[in-house]
Design a protein around this motif. Structure first.
Motif, PDB file in Angstrom:
ATOM      1  N   ASN A 209      49.830  14.348  46.504  1.00  0.00           N
ATOM      2  CA  ASN A 209      48.478  14.453  47.063  1.00  0.00           C
ATOM      3  C   ASN A 209      47.716  13.137  46.958  1.00  0.00           C
ATOM      4  OD1 ASN A 209      46.410  15.974  48.329  1.00  0.00           O
ATOM      5  ND2 ASN A 209      45.379  16.266  46.362  1.00  0.00           N
ATOM      6  N   LYS A 210      48.437  12.036  47.047  1.00  0.00           N
ATOM      7  CA  LYS A 210      47.837  10.703  47.117  1.00  0.00           C
ATOM      8  C   LYS A 210      47.001  10.341  45.897  1.00  0.00           C
ATOM      9  CE  LYS A 210      47.684  10.985  52.170  1.00  0.00           C
ATOM     10  NZ  LYS A 210      46.850  10.848  53.393  1.00  0.00           N
ATOM     11  N   GLY A 211      47.404  10.841  44.741  1.00  0.00           N
ATOM     12  CA  GLY A 211      46.738  10.464  43.503  1.00  0.00           C
ATOM     13  C   GLY A 211      45.574  11.337  43.104  1.00  0.00           C
ATOM     14  N   VAL A 212      45.308  12.396  43.870  1.00  0.00           N
ATOM     15  CA  VAL A 212      44.203  13.309  43.551  1.00  0.00           C
ATOM     16  C   VAL A 212      44.776  14.567  42.900  1.00  0.00           C
ATOM     17  CG1 VAL A 212      42.279  14.666  44.446  1.00  0.00           C
ATOM     18  CG2 VAL A 212      42.841  12.448  45.475  1.00  0.00           C
ATOM     19  N   TYR A 213      44.341  14.837  41.664  1.00  0.00           N
ATOM     20  CA  TYR A 213      44.793  16.047  40.972  1.00  0.00           C
ATOM     21  C   TYR A 213      43.985  17.242  41.459  1.00  0.00           C
ATOM     22  CZ  TYR A 213      45.233  19.628  37.360  1.00  0.00           C
ATOM     23  OH  TYR A 213      45.421  20.809  36.710  1.00  0.00           O
ATOM     24  N   ILE A 214      44.667  18.281  41.896  1.00  0.00           N
ATOM     25  CA  ILE A 214      44.039  19.545  42.290  1.00  0.00           C
ATOM     26  C   ILE A 214      44.494  20.599  41.282  1.00  0.00           C
ATOM     27  CG2 ILE A 214      43.758  21.292  44.066  1.00  0.00           C
ATOM     28  CD1 ILE A 214      42.686  18.731  45.044  1.00  0.00           C
ATOM     29  N   GLU A 215      43.568  21.184  40.594  1.00  0.00           N
ATOM     30  CA  GLU A 215      43.934  22.214  39.630  1.00  0.00           C
ATOM     31  C   GLU A 215      44.553  23.400  40.357  1.00  0.00           C
ATOM     32  OE1 GLU A 215      41.941  24.812  35.983  1.00  0.00           O
ATOM     33  OE2 GLU A 215      40.656  23.853  37.464  1.00  0.00           O
ATOM     34  N   PRO A 216      45.717  23.874  39.912  1.00  0.00           N
ATOM     35  CA  PRO A 216      46.345  25.016  40.581  1.00  0.00           C
ATOM     36  C   PRO A 216      45.388  26.209  40.650  1.00  0.00           C
ATOM     37  CG  PRO A 216      47.864  24.030  39.023  1.00  0.00           C
ATOM     38  CD  PRO A 216      46.537  23.361  38.799  1.00  0.00           C
ATOM     39  N   ILE A 217      45.341  26.846  41.803  1.00  0.00           N
ATOM     40  CA  ILE A 217      44.452  27.982  42.012  1.00  0.00           C
ATOM     41  C   ILE A 217      45.279  29.166  42.498  1.00  0.00           C
ATOM     42  CG2 ILE A 217      43.868  27.185  44.345  1.00  0.00           C
ATOM     43  CD1 ILE A 217      41.122  28.457  43.986  1.00  0.00           C
ATOM     44  N   MET A 218      44.986  30.341  41.961  1.00  0.00           N
ATOM     45  CA  MET A 218      45.749  31.532  42.314  1.00  0.00           C
ATOM     46  C   MET A 218      44.918  32.600  43.025  1.00  0.00           C
ATOM     47  SD  MET A 218      47.176  29.773  39.842  1.00  0.00           S
ATOM     48  CE  MET A 218      46.413  30.225  38.284  1.00  0.00           C
ATOM     49  N   VAL A 219      43.593  32.552  42.877  1.00  0.00           N
ATOM     50  CA  VAL A 219      42.711  33.550  43.489  1.00  0.00           C
ATOM     51  C   VAL A 219      41.694  32.824  44.362  1.00  0.00           C
ATOM     52  CG1 VAL A 219      41.026  35.382  43.068  1.00  0.00           C
ATOM     53  CG2 VAL A 219      42.991  35.120  41.539  1.00  0.00           C
ATOM     54  N   THR A 220      41.554  33.258  45.612  1.00  0.00           N
ATOM     55  CA  THR A 220      40.592  32.621  46.523  1.00  0.00           C
ATOM     56  C   THR A 220      39.305  33.420  46.656  1.00  0.00           C
ATOM     57  OG1 THR A 220      41.642  33.714  48.421  1.00  0.00           O
ATOM     58  CG2 THR A 220      42.394  31.491  47.857  1.00  0.00           C
ATOM     59  N   ALA A 221      39.385  34.745  46.495  1.00  0.00           N
ATOM     60  CA  ALA A 221      38.178  35.569  46.629  1.00  0.00           C
ATOM     61  C   ALA A 221      38.402  36.937  46.002  1.00  0.00           C
ATOM     62  CB  ALA A 221      37.792  35.725  48.100  1.00  0.00           C
ATOM     63  N   ILE A 222      37.295  37.571  45.620  1.00  0.00           N
ATOM     64  CA  ILE A 222      37.313  38.942  45.106  1.00  0.00           C
ATOM     65  C   ILE A 222      36.227  39.712  45.846  1.00  0.00           C
ATOM     66  CG2 ILE A 222      36.998  40.443  43.097  1.00  0.00           C
ATOM     67  CD1 ILE A 222      37.830  38.047  41.344  1.00  0.00           C
ATOM     68  N   SER A 223      36.563  40.883  46.377  1.00  0.00           N
ATOM     69  CA  SER A 223      35.571  41.717  47.056  1.00  0.00           C
ATOM     70  C   SER A 223      35.615  43.131  46.489  1.00  0.00           C
ATOM     71  CB  SER A 223      35.818  41.743  48.569  1.00  0.00           C
ATOM     72  OG  SER A 223      37.057  42.361  48.862  1.00  0.00           O
ATOM     73  N   ASP A 224      34.570  43.900  46.761  1.00  0.00           N
ATOM     74  CA  ASP A 224      34.538  45.284  46.279  1.00  0.00           C
ATOM     75  C   ASP A 224      35.175  46.212  47.308  1.00  0.00           C
ATOM     76  OD1 ASP A 224      32.696  45.714  48.287  1.00  0.00           O
ATOM     77  OD2 ASP A 224      30.958  45.827  46.946  1.00  0.00           O
ATOM     78  N   LYS A 225      35.120  47.520  47.047  1.00  0.00           N
ATOM     79  CA  LYS A 225      35.803  48.488  47.906  1.00  0.00           C
ATOM     80  C   LYS A 225      35.211  48.531  49.312  1.00  0.00           C
ATOM     81  CE  LYS A 225      32.985  52.393  46.283  1.00  0.00           C
ATOM     82  NZ  LYS A 225      33.026  53.703  45.601  1.00  0.00           N
ATOM     83  N   ASN A 226      33.973  48.046  49.463  1.00  0.00           N
ATOM     84  CA  ASN A 226      33.326  48.021  50.771  1.00  0.00           C
ATOM     85  C   ASN A 226      33.508  46.684  51.479  1.00  0.00           C
ATOM     86  OD1 ASN A 226      32.233  50.685  50.437  1.00  0.00           O
ATOM     87  ND2 ASN A 226      30.698  49.798  49.066  1.00  0.00           N
ATOM     88  N   ASP A 227      34.394  45.845  50.936  1.00  0.00           N
ATOM     89  CA  ASP A 227      34.696  44.522  51.491  1.00  0.00           C
ATOM     90  C   ASP A 227      33.533  43.540  51.367  1.00  0.00           C
ATOM     91  OD1 ASP A 227      37.342  45.072  52.235  1.00  0.00           O
ATOM     92  OD2 ASP A 227      36.693  46.016  54.089  1.00  0.00           O
TER      93      ASP A 227
END
Length: 774
Positions: free
Chosen positions: A585-603
């Motif tokens: 990534n051209k010298g830029v550290y990106i912290e590993p991410i596993m979750v992008t969003a959380i929503s409730d039952k009504n979206d």
């Protein structure tokens, strides 16, 4: 005569009078009973709010980046609702034809059906409408012990059914009914049922699959399609549903006759917390969500329930890549394990699976691990047993089910022997990540979560061996502006005692025992030449290398001593993948991410997540390091990724190497790693938009192969990477890069050794070591 006739009229009038009195009394009694039931005399009825929001437990859903459901979190109810639009027409028609043919003509109670049931005393079938059955599922007890209680319950069902009809459309009632029903085997609701019994989403169900599931509405315990339960009865019930569809015009008779001759075609895929896909990732996600819930209350101040509130957790995992990763791990580890068992037969190794330990040392190791076991914890702290009693229990034969690559084995074994048995299995960890976004695409912490629950992606940390060397080289490139084409002596090199943090004098040896001549940095890294790495370490210093590793995301302890150059620190696969991704990534550290969003039952989106980033290296230094690591697959231990198969290596190791030949022709940067005594095998591989790390080794360092032929990273870990990448490339939709790593616009360090000319002369030159300050 007139008097007699008058008496007759009076008597008939009396009968008429009594008839109407009794009839009206009966009507009034029925009205009174319904009125009393409606005001809650016979038990509480749901109010408007409850009808609008039925209290059903909803499983939280783990959703992959490609929109697939990876798994769910639930206690008792594995339920995820679907909308009416996602119910196939055949499924709805099958339900109406079988359960309530006049569904669209009544308002909750089928008068004709009820009258028929009364006249025939229930022998002609029940009269419950779909609305009544939904009312029973949602708001009344399933079973009553007496006929009187059942009668009052039936009245309550009628009232609730009428209210449901007023509150909801017909389509909404059908949808709720499909979503609420328990189909058995953790299949709560139609979505879980279609996934568990047929491995597909409800919208993809065909006619006969729909008929089978509708047939289960009669009694899911009785009509259980699993081979060990009642597949014949379930098939007969399915065929009855198909007949009903013909009767009411939803299906042609010829089609029904043809379908009734076919098997159930079950694709039973149980869903549990220890089975299925991405089990190790899901274990990590459980703890992640517990922390999130702790810090993110509901609007009313109460806490979300991971298992009941129907949260939707959008992850970076790609279901296709996860499948490829798990398949690669399973295929290679089974073959590798078979070879390991051959080399550790009792007649060959009396202390199997351990090498290099005495019998007493093995006993000490096992006794230490006994004290770390769950059995020890329960007996000591829950049952208050003495240590002598606990040790004795480990020597008592016990029925148990143990893992094997051919399937679980039911046996009787001493717990101490089962510990030794499980220690004979090699373990693995694998993670794949997109370097530009930090999105983790695949996470395999082992090959069977039910029996090996320790995650070797993030929990486990092992010596990284030569995969640490790129950190040393990158430091030298960044600080000394060195080129991959610079040449250094391969001769032995000693770092004097006390030069760095009072360490002892250190003289590393090369694994091949050779020390003569000069080598380019590219060749030295490709062939893991320790003496060249030691020279670089001595020039830049351990502190600078440690600082770089930490900036690259390595949080594990790294002592500031020269020997770290050869990979003595214990680091996780998770950290190593994040660190290597920085180079891509051209010298830029990106912290590993596993979750992008959380929503409730009504979206409703509750939170969105973005990865953290940090500039670590110049774009040029990162690119030059990548070009160095390309040498590993061009002329070093990683060239096995490019060979065509008819070579000595393939012939010797064909029994353990899977997916070979790989024949990759595109640029690949990487590094193998092998630790002392062949205890740990690593391979870190990169293409421009995907970085993947693999580790293989035993639970204990004394569990290892006898020689480097089998115990090196190129034999233990590299094949998993190779098979995984072959599958990824075969799926064009994934768009995994086959191109070159992008070079900086201004590149001042020469990476093409054919053009390298350090002194400006017309022909390439070998730089003088003094000019480099070495």
């Amino acid at each position: 005569m007139a008097k007699k006739k008058n008496n007759q009229n009076t008597g008939f009038g009396t009968y008429i009078k009594w008839f109407w009195m009794l009839f009206l009394s009966g009507v009034l009694m029925i009205v009174l009973v319904f009125f009393l039931a409606s005001v809650g005399v016979f038990g509480e009825l749901p109010d408007h709010t409850q009808l609008e929001n039925p209290n059903t437990n909803l499983a939280s859903e783990i959703i992959s980046s490609d929109g697939k459901t990876l798994a769910k979190f639930y206690f008792n109810d594995n339920r995820t609702p679907v909308s009416y639009e996602n119910l196939p027409k055949d499924l709805v028609n099958a339900l109406i034809a079988t359960e309530d043919a006049r569904f669209y003509d009544h308002s909750g109670i089928d008068a004709r059906g009820t009258l028929r049931a009364i006249v025939m005393l229930g022998k002609g079938g029940g009269a419950s409408t779909i609305s009544q059955q939904l009312a029973k599922q949602l708001f009344t007890d399933q079973v009553s012990s007496s006929k009187i209680e059942r009668a009052f319950q039936k009245i309550k069902e009628w009232i609730i059914a009428i209210r449901l009809e007023r509150q909801y459309t017909k389509e909404e009632i059908i949808t709720q009914y499909f979503n609420i029903y328990d189909f058995g085997n953790n299949a709560d609701g139609i979505r879980s049922a279609s996934r568990i019994y047929f491995g597909k989403e409800p919208k993809d169900l065909n006619v006969k699959e729909s008929a089978m599931l509708v047939g289960m509405f009669k009694n899911s315990s009785l009509y259980n399609p699993r081979p060990s339960r009642n597949p014949i009865g379930t098939k007969d019930r399915r065929n009855t549903v198909l007949d009903q569809m013909v009767k009411y015009g939803y299906l042609k008779e010829t089609i029904s006759d043809s379908l009734q001759k076919t098997p159930l075609d079950l694709k039973y895929t149980p869903e549990s917390h220890r089975d299925g896909t991405a089990t190790y990732f899901r274990a990590y996600l459980t703890e992640y969500m517990k922390d999130w819930i702790k810090n993110n209350p509901k609007p009313d101040g109460s806490k979300y329930n991971l298992y009941n509130d129907g949260l939707k957790i959008y992850t970076t995992i790609d279901s296709r890549m996860q499948e490829y990763a798990e398949n690669a791990v399973a295929k290679h580890m089974e073959k590798l394990q078979a070879e390991f068992f051959v080399q550790n037969k009792p007649d060959r190794n009396k202390t199997a699976p351990f090498l290099g330990l005495t019998v007493d040392e093995v006993e000490d190791l096992l006794r230490r691990d006994i004290k770390k076991s769950e059995r020890w914890r329960k007996m000591k702290y829950d049952l208050k047993k003495s240590e002598d009693e606990i040790y004795a229990s480990f020597e008592k034969p016990t029925p148990m089910s143990v893992f094997s690559w051919k399937g679980e084995i039911d046996t009787i074994m001493k717990p101490i022997d089962s510990m030794r048995y499980y220690k004979s299995f090699l373990r693995t960890g694998m993670m794949s990540m997109e370097p530009q976004s930090g999105h983790v695409k695949a996470w395999v912490g082992g090959f069977n979560y039910r029996h090996f629950q320790y995650d070797m992606v993030k929990q486990g940390k092992r010596q990284v061996g030569s995969t640490f060397k790129p950190f040393v080289y990158a430091t030298a490139i960044d600080q000394l502006h060195m080129s991959p084409c610079d040449q250094l002596p391969k001769s032995q090199y000693t770092i004097e005692a006390g030069k760095w943090n009072n360490q002892k004098a250190w003289t590393p040896s090369n694994s091949d025992g050779s020390y003569g001549g000069m080598m380019t940095l590219k060749s030295a890294l490709a062939n893991s030449v320790n003496t060249v790495t030691a020279r670089l370490m001595d020039k830049v210093g351990p502190k600078q290398v440690t600082n770089l590793a930490q900036k690259l995301g390595v949080t594990s302890n790294i002592p500031e001593v020269p020997s770290i150059a050869l990979g003595t620190p214990d680091i996780s696969v998770y950290e190593m993948v994040g660190a290597y991704a920085t180079f891509a990534n051209k010298g830029v550290y990106i912290e590993p991410i596993m979750v992008t969003a959380i929503s409730d039952k009504n979206d409703t989106v509750l939170e969105q997540f973005l990865p953290k980033s940090q500039d670590v290296l110049s774009e040029e230094s990162a690119y030059v390091t990548v070009k160095l690591m390309e040498g590993v697959t061009q002329g070093g231990s990683g060239t096995r990724l490019r060979t065509k198969g008819a070579d000595q290596w393939n012939a010797v190791y064909r029994e353990i190497i899977t997916g070979y030949p790989y024949e990759f022709k595109n640029p690949i940067a990487g590094k193998t790693g092998t630790t002392q005594n062949n205890s740990d095998g690593w391979f870190m591989g990169m293409v421009p938009n995907l970085v993947t790390g693999v580790w293989v080794g035993g639970e204990d360092r004394a569990t290892h192969f006898r020689n480097i032929a089998y115990g090196q990273g190129a034999s233990m870990a590299l094949p998993i990477w190779g098979m995984y990448m072959k599958d990824c490339y075969a799926n064009k939709d994934l768009e995994i890069s086959k191109g070159e790593f992008e070079a900086p616009e201004e590149l001042t360090i020469e990476v093409d050794c054919d053009n390298y000319n350090p002194d400006g002369s017309e022909t390439p030159q070998v730089p003088d070591i003094d000019d480099l300050g070495m």
